[in-house]
Motif scaffolding. Structure first.
Motif, mmCIF file in Angstrom:
data_model
loop_
_atom_site.group_PDB
_atom_site.id
_atom_site.type_symbol
_atom_site.label_atom_id
_atom_site.label_comp_id
_atom_site.label_asym_id
_atom_site.label_seq_id
_atom_site.Cartn_x
_atom_site.Cartn_y
_atom_site.Cartn_z
ATOM 1 N N THR A 94 0.798 -1.180 -0.289
ATOM 2 C CA THR A 94 0.122 -0.023 -0.075
ATOM 3 C C THR A 94 0.820 1.167 0.009
ATOM 4 N N GLN A 140 1.387 -0.237 -6.207
ATOM 5 C CA GLN A 140 0.756 0.412 -5.086
ATOM 6 C C GLN A 140 -0.547 0.166 -4.767
ATOM 7 N N GLY A 141 -0.872 -0.267 -3.671
ATOM 8 C CA GLY A 141 -2.456 -0.644 -3.527
ATOM 9 C C GLY A 141 -2.735 -1.656 -2.443
ATOM 10 N N SER A 146 -4.752 -5.212 -5.833
ATOM 11 C CA SER A 146 -3.572 -4.489 -6.707
ATOM 12 C C SER A 146 -3.090 -5.591 -7.577
#
Ligand SMILES: C[S@@+](CC[C@H](N)C(=O)[O-])C[C@H]1O[C@@H](n2cnc3c(N)ncnc32)[C@H](O)[C@@H]1O
Length: 226
Positions: A94, A140-141, A146
């Protein structure tokens, strides 16, 4: 001479060192090739195991990308990038710390409180610390969402997300797309402060009827080999 010093150290201070979880030991004494280990990294066994595994994969010319799920500031990731310098390296995080959904499940399961803050990082800072940034693909995530558009095969994966849910989801995602001859390192398997990691490994390996090797590194990595 060095061996004698280590022996002496163990004789005089061994009990105290061991009590404080510090082990003075020789390693790979009969191996003749030069090894490339950064002695400033705080966990010799973790790094040394990565070096050995990368050596086997690269020596055998096994194809596949590499990945880390749970990168934080990239302290371990930079060595993955270093040892697999010719391979595309996916970095999943993240880059804002734990997701509340995972933390809630962790608490519901009575595992850990998930209060550690990993938000003081960024994609840019991590990329700046990579030795071969041109090979790096930050993702990212929230994992596993993701990863849903990716269709890749992996030869080495490090899972270091501390909590049950992302470790279990990481295994479910990566194991089927791990090539034969590949490895998954799962950090914190023998870390009683993050009991979810062990639980996730045991659950997944039980379901798949596969085995793992526990390492005596700082947080107790487990290794799955395919
Ligand atoms: C212990 S840190 C990683 C440390 C790093 N591997 C190292 O060796 O320095 C755990 C990381 O996992 C990430 N993480 C945990 N759950 C996640 C999820 N569901 N999706 C993406 N990242 C997650 C956190 O944001 C945090 O950066």
């Amino acid at each position: 001479m060095v061996k004698a010093i280590a022996k002496g150290l163990n004789f005089v201070l061994g009990k105290y060192l061991q009590k404080n979880k510090v082990i003075v030991s020789s390693s790979l004494v009969y191996l003749e090739r030069d090894r490339d280990i950064d002695r400033n990294y705080f966990d010799y066994i973790r790094l040394s195991s990565l070096e050995l595994v990368s050596h086997e994969i690269n020596r055998r010319g096994i194809k596949g990308h590499v990945a880390e799920l749970g990168v934080y500031k990239g302290k371990f990731a930079r060595y993955i990038n270093h040892y697999f310098k010719d391979r595309t390296f996916y970095l999943f995080d993240t880059f804002a710390g734990f997701d509340q959904r995972d933390v809630n499940l962790e608490k519901d399961r009575g595992l850990t409180s998930g209060t550690q803050d990993f938000s003081d990082t960024s994609v840019e800072a991590v990329m700046e610390s990579m030795p071969y940034p041109e090979k790096c693909r930050p993702v990212q995530g929230f994992f596993p969402d993701s990863a849903k558009d990716l269709q890749e095969a992996f030869v080495f994966v490090s899972i270091d997300t501390d909590l049950y849910e992302p470790v279990y989801n990481g295994l479910r995602y990566f194991y089927p797309i791990l090539v034969k001859g590949g490895y998954i390192f799962i950090h914190d398997f023998n870390n009683d402060h993050y009991k979810g990691a062990r639980k996730a490994v045991e659950q997944f390996c039980g379901e798949m009827q596969i085995n793992f090797v526990p390492l005596p590194d700082l947080a107790g990595t487990a290794i799955i080999a395919k």
